[in-house]
Design a protein around this motif. Structure first.
Motif, PDB file in Angstrom:
ATOM      1  N   ASP A 288       0.800  -1.231   0.000  1.00 21.66           N
ATOM      2  CA  ASP A 288       0.000   0.000   0.000  1.00 21.66           C
ATOM      3  C   ASP A 288       0.834   1.284   0.000  1.00 21.66           C
ATOM      4  O   ASP A 288       0.261   2.377   0.028  1.00 21.66           O
ATOM      5  CB  ASP A 288      -0.937   0.011   1.211  1.00 21.66           C
ATOM      6  N   TYR A 289       2.145   1.158  -0.009  1.00 22.03           N
ATOM      7  CA  TYR A 289       2.991   2.355   0.058  1.00 22.03           C
ATOM      8  C   TYR A 289       4.422   2.010  -0.347  1.00 22.03           C
ATOM      9  O   TYR A 289       4.754   0.846  -0.612  1.00 22.03           O
ATOM     10  CB  TYR A 289       2.979   2.949   1.475  1.00 22.03           C
ATOM     11  N   ALA A 465     -12.494   1.332  10.490  1.00 18.26           N
ATOM     12  CA  ALA A 465     -13.124   2.361   9.656  1.00 18.26           C
ATOM     13  C   ALA A 465     -12.105   3.338   9.096  1.00 18.26           C
ATOM     14  O   ALA A 465     -12.186   3.754   7.934  1.00 18.26           O
ATOM     15  CB  ALA A 465     -14.178   3.103  10.474  1.00 18.26           C
ATOM     16  N   ALA A 466     -11.112   3.711   9.900  1.00 17.94           N
ATOM     17  CA  ALA A 466     -10.113   4.692   9.465  1.00 17.94           C
ATOM     18  C   ALA A 466      -8.888   4.047   8.830  1.00 17.94           C
ATOM     19  O   ALA A 466      -7.996   4.752   8.358  1.00 17.94           O
ATOM     20  CB  ALA A 466      -9.673   5.549  10.657  1.00 17.94           C
ATOM     21  N   ALA A 467      -8.835   2.708   8.821  1.00 15.82           N
ATOM     22  CA  ALA A 467      -7.673   2.004   8.255  1.00 15.82           C
ATOM     23  C   ALA A 467      -8.122   0.637   7.772  1.00 15.82           C
ATOM     24  O   ALA A 467      -7.810  -0.392   8.382  1.00 15.82           O
ATOM     25  CB  ALA A 467      -6.574   1.868   9.309  1.00 15.82           C
ATOM     26  N   PRO A 468      -8.860   0.591   6.673  1.00 17.04           N
ATOM     27  CA  PRO A 468      -9.504  -0.660   6.252  1.00 17.04           C
ATOM     28  C   PRO A 468      -8.547  -1.768   5.840  1.00 17.04           C
ATOM     29  O   PRO A 468      -8.993  -2.904   5.628  1.00 17.04           O
ATOM     30  CB  PRO A 468     -10.382  -0.215   5.074  1.00 17.04           C
ATOM     31  N   THR A 469      -7.266  -1.476   5.729  1.00 16.64           N
ATOM     32  CA  THR A 469      -6.301  -2.548   5.471  1.00 16.64           C
ATOM     33  C   THR A 469      -6.317  -3.571   6.602  1.00 16.64           C
ATOM     34  O   THR A 469      -6.081  -4.766   6.386  1.00 16.64           O
ATOM     35  CB  THR A 469      -4.881  -1.971   5.330  1.00 16.64           C
ATOM     36  N   TYR A 470      -6.612  -3.118   7.822  1.00 15.54           N
ATOM     37  CA  TYR A 470      -6.542  -3.983   9.001  1.00 15.54           C
ATOM     38  C   TYR A 470      -7.933  -4.357   9.505  1.00 15.54           C
ATOM     39  O   TYR A 470      -8.839  -3.516   9.556  1.00 15.54           O
ATOM     40  CB  TYR A 470      -5.792  -3.271  10.135  1.00 15.54           C
TER      41      TYR A 470
END
Length: 563
Positions: A288-289, A465-470
């Motif tokens: 992702d980065y 919700a603020a970090a849907p990767t996890y």
């Protein structure tokens, strides 16, 4: 499992009358590796760390497992050979779920001549790797068009062609945590947030240590037949506990800075390996980065919280932009981080840290105590073996040899079978390919544990919700299996939002806190203190990144710690 409860039991067990065969001070990759080596030889082993596991250098690296191509050009064949052998062991046996082959492109600027000597160097690198173990694809050569096809974002004027070669990447903090968990699974006692404040001596021999339990604010005494100092850049401070003028190692702290930028800001299908006037610069792809670094400058400030300065960030941006068409700016940076390399200093004189050897050394500090320093993340296992051999002495080491070449970490045992079964599991759980690979590469054969947590509590199956990767289950797992004691532990070393989001993960604090609080028995007041403490750290780090020099940046971080 590593939990708050296992930590409390470990402190009780370490302080009982039986004593330890080996007490390891330092919970970075070297100390964790020593704990695995010692306990699997049958030694009663304890390990303590004054911060969270991997909170120092071992969570702030380039996240590479590599032979060190630049060391080959310095003719340090021994170090390269050793590191490539360890790379192979990590990829194929010890931690195949965490360590993965990573292609890099080496842009060439001078026709023929540069390609010729570079091909010889990379060829030797590949040859050593083939003989020492760990099979990855060998080098491949590209003309200019082929290189730009692989990495369209390279400025055409910056290359005439390229060589593709392979190394490997790893989530450094997860490697350390899995090492500690593996040591505990074999019977070691492990306690984070536990500072060594004194050493116990009997007739001049170190026979144990006085520990300050930072969570309960109490002191306990631990007896040990041998104490190993594996505290990296804190080596000299720990040695000083042994005597007013202790023998031992001298270590130079060298700061390495990295920046993280969104995946979409750079177009490329490999990593980049760039030579600079001082060292090398890596541009490393993650799902992702991108991670870009590093620097190499002497650091003389406080060592708990090294930070990047404006000058560090500008240096990396300038060198990356000299090659990239993307023209990265500060607005593109998701995060920056700094780590301190513990470089051995042969003489107690100031010097250029880039010239100090990366070889490791084990030395006797006092009877009953030794210290190890130097080396690099890739060679942690050989460092650990040498440290335990030294502690045992030649005769006992021969009778109780290291077996860590064959020891798989938690998550690696049964990994291939879990990987083969991942498709059906993902289908039942409703996970797409990206989610499944993310979980496999973090948890390996413990993937079914995550799945079972979600089946038991479907709410844990929702993405943050603020970090849907996890998944929310990953936050819970950080506490129930990986020993997280604070929100900082979750967001920095386990669910690594501190290094992946512009706000350091603050947007996810409420949700993460709501998952963690009941697992750790926090009331509302404790939870609010935890969230506020983390927000202050993130703000101080953001301000430090605008500071003109190390002293100013360090003072900003110190102000948070002493608040």
């Amino acid at each position: 499992m590593l939990t708050a409860q296992s930590r409390a039991r470990a402190l009780e067990e370490m302080s009982d009358g039986a004593g330890l065969d080996l007490l390891v001070i330092g919970g970075g990759v070297t100390g964790a590796g020593i704990a695995v080596d010692a306990v699997t030889r049958g030694l009663r082993t304890g390990i303590v760390e004054m911060q969270d596991w991997a909170a120092g250098t071992s969570s702030r690296s380039s996240r590479l497992v590599h032979g060190g191509l630049r060391y080959l050009y310095q003719l340090d064949l021994h170090l390269v050979s050793e590191a490539l052998a360890e790379r192979g062991l990590l990829m194929e046996t010890i931690a195949p779920h965490l360590v993965h082959a990573q292609p890099f492109l080496w842009p060439l600027r001078i026709p023929l001549i540069e390609r010729g000597y570079s091909a010889l160097g990379v060829g030797l690198y590949d040859l050593i790797a083939r003989f020492r173990g760990g099979h990855v694809p060998i080098q491949r050569h590209y003309d200019k068009a082929g290189a730009l096809g692989l990495f369209p974002d390279i400025r055409p004027s910056r290359l005439t062609g390229a060589i593709r070669f392979y190394d490997a990447r790893v989530d450094d903090a997860r490697l350390v945590i899995d090492l500690v968990r593996t040591a505990v699974s074999y019977g070691a006692f492990a306690a984070s947030r536990t500072r060594v404040v004194g050493l116990v001596r009997h007739h001049g021999v170190v026979t144990g240590a006085v520990l300050h339990d930072l969570e309960a604010d109490r002191e306990i005494t631990v007896r040990a037949r041998h104490v190993v100092n594996a505290t990296g850049v804190w080596t000299e401070q720990t040695q000083a506990l042994a005597a007013p003028t202790p023998k031992g190692l001298k270590v130079l702290a060298s700061k390495g800075v990295h920046i993280v930028v969104p995946k979409e800001r750079i177009r490329g299908r490999t990593g980049l390996f760039l030579r600079t006037e001082k060292s090398v610069l890596f541009i490393i792809p993650w799902p992702d980065y991108w991670v870009i670094g590093t620097t190499d400058t002497a650091w003389s400030e406080q060592r708990e919280h090294p930070v990047a300065t404006a000058a560090d960030i500008d240096y990396i941006l300038d060198h990356a932009n000299a090659v990239l068409r993307s023209r990265l700016t500060r607005d593109d940076i998701l995060a920056s981080y700094a780590g301190l390399r513990p470089l051995l200093q042969p003489l107690a004189v100031a010097g250029d840290s880039a010239k100090v050897s990366r070889e490791h050394t084990v030395a006797r500090v006092a009877p009953g105590m030794s210290a190890i320093a130097g080396g690099k993340l890739t060679t942690y296992r050989t460092m650990a073996e040498d440290a335990v051999d030294f502690a045992l002495g030649a005769e006992r080491a021969k009778a109780q040899p290291s077996i860590t070449r064959r020891i798989q970490l938690v998550g690696a045992v049964g990994y291939e079978a879990t990987r083969a079964q991942a498709g059906p599991v993902a289908g039942r759980m409703g996970w797409d390919r990206h989610r499944t690979e993310h979980l496999l590469y973090r948890y390996g054969s413990e993937l079914p544990v995550i799945a079972e947590m979600v089946r038991t509590d479907p709410d844990l199956g929702r993405p943050l919700a603020a970090a849907p990767t996890y998944l929310r289950a990953e936050v819970a797992f950080a506490v129930t299996h990986e020993g997280a004691l604070h929100l900082e532990d979750v967001l920095r070393q386990r669910v690594r939002l501190a290094y992946e989001q512009p706000d350091g993960g603050c947007a996810a604090l409420d949700e993460v806190g709501a998952i963690v609080a009941p697992l750790l028995g926090w009331d509302d007041a404790i939870l609010e203190r935890e969230k506020e403490a983390y927000r202050r750290q993130v703000e101080a780090q953001r301000a430090a990144a605008e500071a003109p020099d190390d002293a100013t940046a360090s003072a900003l971080m110190e102000s948070v710690r002493t608040a």
